[in-house]
Design a protein around this motif. Structure first.
Motif, PDB file in Angstrom:
ATOM      1  N   ASP A   2       0.808  -1.222   0.000  1.00 16.04           N
ATOM      2  CA  ASP A   2       0.000   0.000   0.000  1.00 16.04           C
ATOM      3  C   ASP A   2       0.843   1.276   0.000  1.00 16.04           C
ATOM      4  O   ASP A   2       0.360   2.337   0.402  1.00 16.04           O
ATOM      5  CB  ASP A   2      -0.942   0.001   1.203  1.00 16.04           C
ATOM      6  CG  ASP A   2      -0.196  -0.120   2.519  1.00 16.04           C
ATOM      7  OD1 ASP A   2       1.026  -0.400   2.482  1.00 16.04           O
ATOM      8  OD2 ASP A   2      -0.817   0.063   3.585  1.00 16.04           O
ATOM      9  N   LEU A   3       2.080   1.174  -0.457  1.00 12.16           N
ATOM     10  CA  LEU A   3       2.929   2.368  -0.509  1.00 12.16           C
ATOM     11  C   LEU A   3       2.534   3.250  -1.681  1.00 12.16           C
ATOM     12  O   LEU A   3       2.256   2.759  -2.775  1.00 12.16           O
ATOM     13  CB  LEU A   3       4.394   1.970  -0.642  1.00 12.16           C
ATOM     14  CG  LEU A   3       5.003   1.162   0.516  1.00 12.16           C
ATOM     15  CD1 LEU A   3       6.476   0.889   0.239  1.00 12.16           C
ATOM     16  CD2 LEU A   3       4.837   1.878   1.849  1.00 12.16           C
ATOM     17  N   ASP A   4       2.517   4.560  -1.454  1.00 16.46           N
ATOM     18  CA  ASP A   4       2.198   5.467  -2.543  1.00 16.46           C
ATOM     19  C   ASP A   4       3.465   5.770  -3.354  1.00 16.46           C
ATOM     20  O   ASP A   4       4.560   5.275  -3.052  1.00 16.46           O
ATOM     21  CB  ASP A   4       1.558   6.757  -2.024  1.00 16.46           C
ATOM     22  CG  ASP A   4       2.454   7.538  -1.066  1.00 16.46           C
ATOM     23  OD1 ASP A   4       3.690   7.359  -1.095  1.00 16.46           O
ATOM     24  OD2 ASP A   4       1.923   8.340  -0.277  1.00 16.46           O
ATOM     25  N   GLU A   5       3.298   6.589  -4.392  1.00 17.85           N
ATOM     26  CA  GLU A   5       4.408   6.850  -5.312  1.00 17.85           C
ATOM     27  C   GLU A   5       5.585   7.516  -4.599  1.00 17.85           C
ATOM     28  O   GLU A   5       6.740   7.207  -4.867  1.00 17.85           O
ATOM     29  CB  GLU A   5       3.914   7.730  -6.457  1.00 17.85           C
ATOM     30  CG  GLU A   5       4.965   7.966  -7.540  1.00 17.85           C
ATOM     31  CD  GLU A   5       4.418   8.755  -8.700  1.00 17.85           C
ATOM     32  OE1 GLU A   5       5.231   9.346  -9.451  1.00 17.85           O
ATOM     33  OE2 GLU A   5       3.181   8.781  -8.867  1.00 17.85           O
ATOM     34  N   ARG A   6       5.285   8.420  -3.673  1.00 19.20           N
ATOM     35  CA  ARG A   6       6.358   9.097  -2.942  1.00 19.20           C
ATOM     36  C   ARG A   6       7.182   8.106  -2.125  1.00 19.20           C
ATOM     37  O   ARG A   6       8.413   8.149  -2.111  1.00 19.20           O
ATOM     38  CB  ARG A   6       5.771  10.174  -2.039  1.00 19.20           C
ATOM     39  CG  ARG A   6       6.808  10.929  -1.229  1.00 19.20           C
ATOM     40  CD  ARG A   6       6.175  12.010  -0.371  1.00 19.20           C
ATOM     41  NE  ARG A   6       5.215  11.463   0.573  1.00 19.20           N
ATOM     42  CZ  ARG A   6       4.490  12.195   1.409  1.00 19.20           C
ATOM     43  NH1 ARG A   6       4.587  13.512   1.388  1.00 19.20           N
ATOM     44  NH2 ARG A   6       3.649  11.622   2.250  1.00 19.20           N
ATOM     45  N   ASP A   7       6.510   7.182  -1.439  1.00 18.27           N
ATOM     46  CA  ASP A   7       7.228   6.211  -0.617  1.00 18.27           C
ATOM     47  C   ASP A   7       8.014   5.227  -1.479  1.00 18.27           C
ATOM     48  O   ASP A   7       9.107   4.784  -1.095  1.00 18.27           O
ATOM     49  CB  ASP A   7       6.253   5.460   0.284  1.00 18.27           C
ATOM     50  CG  ASP A   7       5.749   6.320   1.436  1.00 18.27           C
ATOM     51  OD1 ASP A   7       6.413   7.335   1.745  1.00 18.27           O
ATOM     52  OD2 ASP A   7       4.702   5.991   2.020  1.00 18.27           O
ATOM     53  N   LEU A   8       7.484   4.877  -2.637  1.00 20.51           N
ATOM     54  CA  LEU A   8       8.216   3.992  -3.537  1.00 20.51           C
ATOM     55  C   LEU A   8       9.500   4.656  -4.031  1.00 20.51           C
ATOM     56  O   LEU A   8      10.539   4.001  -4.169  1.00 20.51           O
ATOM     57  CB  LEU A   8       7.332   3.583  -4.708  1.00 20.51           C
ATOM     58  CG  LEU A   8       6.191   2.610  -4.369  1.00 20.51           C
ATOM     59  CD1 LEU A   8       5.280   2.415  -5.578  1.00 20.51           C
ATOM     60  CD2 LEU A   8       6.746   1.267  -3.896  1.00 20.51           C
ATOM     61  N   ARG A   9       9.444   5.965  -4.280  1.00 17.93           N
ATOM     62  CA  ARG A   9      10.651   6.692  -4.666  1.00 17.93           C
ATOM     63  C   ARG A   9      11.674   6.685  -3.535  1.00 17.93           C
ATOM     64  O   ARG A   9      12.883   6.579  -3.772  1.00 17.93           O
ATOM     65  CB  ARG A   9      10.307   8.127  -5.068  1.00 17.93           C
ATOM     66  CG  ARG A   9       9.618   8.257  -6.409  1.00 17.93           C
ATOM     67  CD  ARG A   9       9.686   9.690  -6.929  1.00 17.93           C
ATOM     68  NE  ARG A   9       9.052  10.623  -6.012  1.00 17.93           N
ATOM     69  CZ  ARG A   9       7.769  10.982  -6.074  1.00 17.93           C
ATOM     70  NH1 ARG A   9       6.989  10.467  -7.020  1.00 17.93           N
ATOM     71  NH2 ARG A   9       7.272  11.854  -5.226  1.00 17.93           N
TER      72      ARG A   9
ATOM     73  N   ILE B 181      10.137   6.121   5.624  1.00 20.78           N
ATOM     74  CA  ILE B 181       8.730   5.888   5.333  1.00 20.78           C
ATOM     75  C   ILE B 181       8.008   5.689   6.664  1.00 20.78           C
ATOM     76  O   ILE B 181       8.423   4.862   7.489  1.00 20.78           O
ATOM     77  CB  ILE B 181       8.561   4.662   4.427  1.00 20.78           C
ATOM     78  CG1 ILE B 181       9.213   4.937   3.059  1.00 20.78           C
ATOM     79  CG2 ILE B 181       7.093   4.285   4.262  1.00 20.78           C
ATOM     80  CD1 ILE B 181       9.308   3.723   2.160  1.00 20.78           C
TER      81      ILE B 181
ATOM     82  N   LYS C 293       5.274   4.345   7.628  1.00 20.27           N
ATOM     83  CA  LYS C 293       4.743   3.015   7.901  1.00 20.27           C
ATOM     84  C   LYS C 293       5.797   2.101   8.529  1.00 20.27           C
ATOM     85  O   LYS C 293       5.480   1.265   9.388  1.00 20.27           O
ATOM     86  CB  LYS C 293       4.223   2.402   6.597  1.00 20.27           C
ATOM     87  CG  LYS C 293       3.765   0.957   6.708  1.00 20.27           C
ATOM     88  CD  LYS C 293       3.355   0.402   5.365  1.00 20.27           C
ATOM     89  CE  LYS C 293       2.960  -1.070   5.481  1.00 20.27           C
ATOM     90  NZ  LYS C 293       2.555  -1.636   4.173  1.00 20.27           N
TER      91      LYS C 293
END
Length: 388
Positions: free
Chosen positions: A214-221, A342, A344
């Motif tokens: 459930d990571l958003d694009e910012r966290d994936l970066r 992150i 989370k």
């Protein structure tokens, strides 16, 4: 406690200029960008500026405008800046630098912290500021015995604040300052009111296949950036953790080598596009480098890596947590940090995490790069401690 003033002998400055002028330069290499290290032409220009234009005496006068002291704690002479606010209800705070930083990192924010009234702030947000130099860094003496790891530094900080008469205080830091501040809260929970960090290492749980779902694009970066850093950006950590004495010979003999060793990190860790000056004032950066050179602390400062991160298990224990603290923790996330955390993954490591701010600019050297943002976040976090 002895008052301290910096007074570098003139012959040391002349020796520095002579060595810079006589640098034996390596071949340029097959690339002119930063991927293989500091580019030759960039470093030549910066070294020439250091030799001919940078004014240490002006920097020295500026440094000496802040009240400095030396106190022996646990067999080490600890150098620190101590600026008391004129506001009677100011909150004491201890700010801890990292590597390749120094106490210089925080000096530009001393005014806003101690005297918010004069900087457009609320006098109720004032701080009494303590900025120590980690043993082996700058004007603190180097430990002469093994065992000066992060928890020992934290215990020294607790003793320093006790001797200064501060019963309740906030601890703040990034880099080494992050883990020292957290260990300080562990060592002195009766007196640490809260911990504020501008860096936090939050490793994802590798045994949970759903951790990234459930990571958003910012966290994936952020994850991608951390992965690149782990693969390509930790060479300095490996050598300083395992052979700090060996690297010390070259850095202690060549100011150009010392310059390259530090400037590379100012560039890579600040998010600068072309050179570190895009993110950090050139003279502030050179003041930091000059302190390493004039105090001959390239080797002593590296010893903290050996003491605290020599083996993988040491690294994990020092940096990865968990941190079962009893005091509130606040984190300011700057996007150009080497491994921006992150939330989370941070929350399970910090059960007392109570404050989280994500900024749209700034990097590893937060006080130098975005001092106004850091100061405001510190005010917000500390204000929350007074209402709980």
């Amino acid at each position: 406690m002895r008052p301290f003033q910096i007074a570098i002998p003139q012959e040391d400055l002349e020796d520095l200029r002579r060595r810079l002028a006589e640098t034996r330069w390596p071949p340029a290499g097959p690339s002119s960008d930063w991927e293989r290290g500091v580019p030759l032409e960039y470093l030549k220009e910066l070294a020439q500026y250091w030799q001919t234009s940078y004014d240490w005496r002006a920097a020295e006068r500026w440094l000496n405008s802040f009240p400095q002291f030396v106190e022996e704690i646990d067999g080490v002479e600890v150098h620190f800046v101590h600026v008391r606010s004129a506001e009677p209800d100011a909150t004491p705070i201890i700010l801890t630098h990292g590597w390749p930083g120094s106490f210089v990192e925080f000096l530009d924010v001393v005014g806003p912290l101690t005297d918010p009234r004069a900087h457009g702030g609320d006098p109720a947000d004032a701080f009494h500021v303590v900025i120590p130099s980690i043993p082996g860094f700058g004007f603190s003496s180097a430990p002469t015995e093994p065992g000066w790891d992060v928890p020992r530094v934290a215990r020294a900080w607790a003793e320093l604040m006790r001797r200064l008469g501060y019963d309740r205080y906030v601890a703040q830091g990034g880099d080494w300052g992050k883990v020292i501040s957290l260990r300080l809260a562990e060592a002195d929970p009766e007196h640490v009111a809260g911990v504020h960090l501008n860096m936090f290492v939050a490793m994802p749980p590798m045994d949970d296949p759903n951790a990234f779902a459930d990571l958003d694009e910012r966290d994936l970066r952020k994850l991608q950036k951390a992965g690149r850093f782990q693969q390509d950006g930790m060479g300095w950590q490996q050598i300083q953790s395992t052979r700090p004495q060996t690297i010390a010979y070259g850095l202690s003999d060549s100011p150009t080598g010392q310059l390259a060793w530090v400037v590379e990190k100012f560039k890579e860790w600040s998010g600068a596009d072309k050179g570190p000056e895009d993110a950090v004032n050139r003279d502030r950066m050179l003041t930091d480098v000059t302190i390493y050179w004039l105090t001959n602390t390239a080797g002593p400062s590296a010893q903290l890596y050996y003491e605290s991160t020599r083996f993988p298990e040491d690294f994990m224990r020092t940096w990865a947590g968990p941190w079962p603290l009893s005091v509130p923790v606040g984190i300011a996330v700057f996007p150009d940090e080497v491994c921006p955390p992150i939330r989370k993954f941070a929350e399970p490591l910090l059960p007392t995490l109570s404050h989280w701010t994500e900024f749209d600019r700034g990097g590893h050297f937060a006080a130098l790069q975005q001092g106004d943002l850091l100061v405001q976040d510190l005010r917000d976090f500390t204000r929350s401690l007074k209402t709980t």
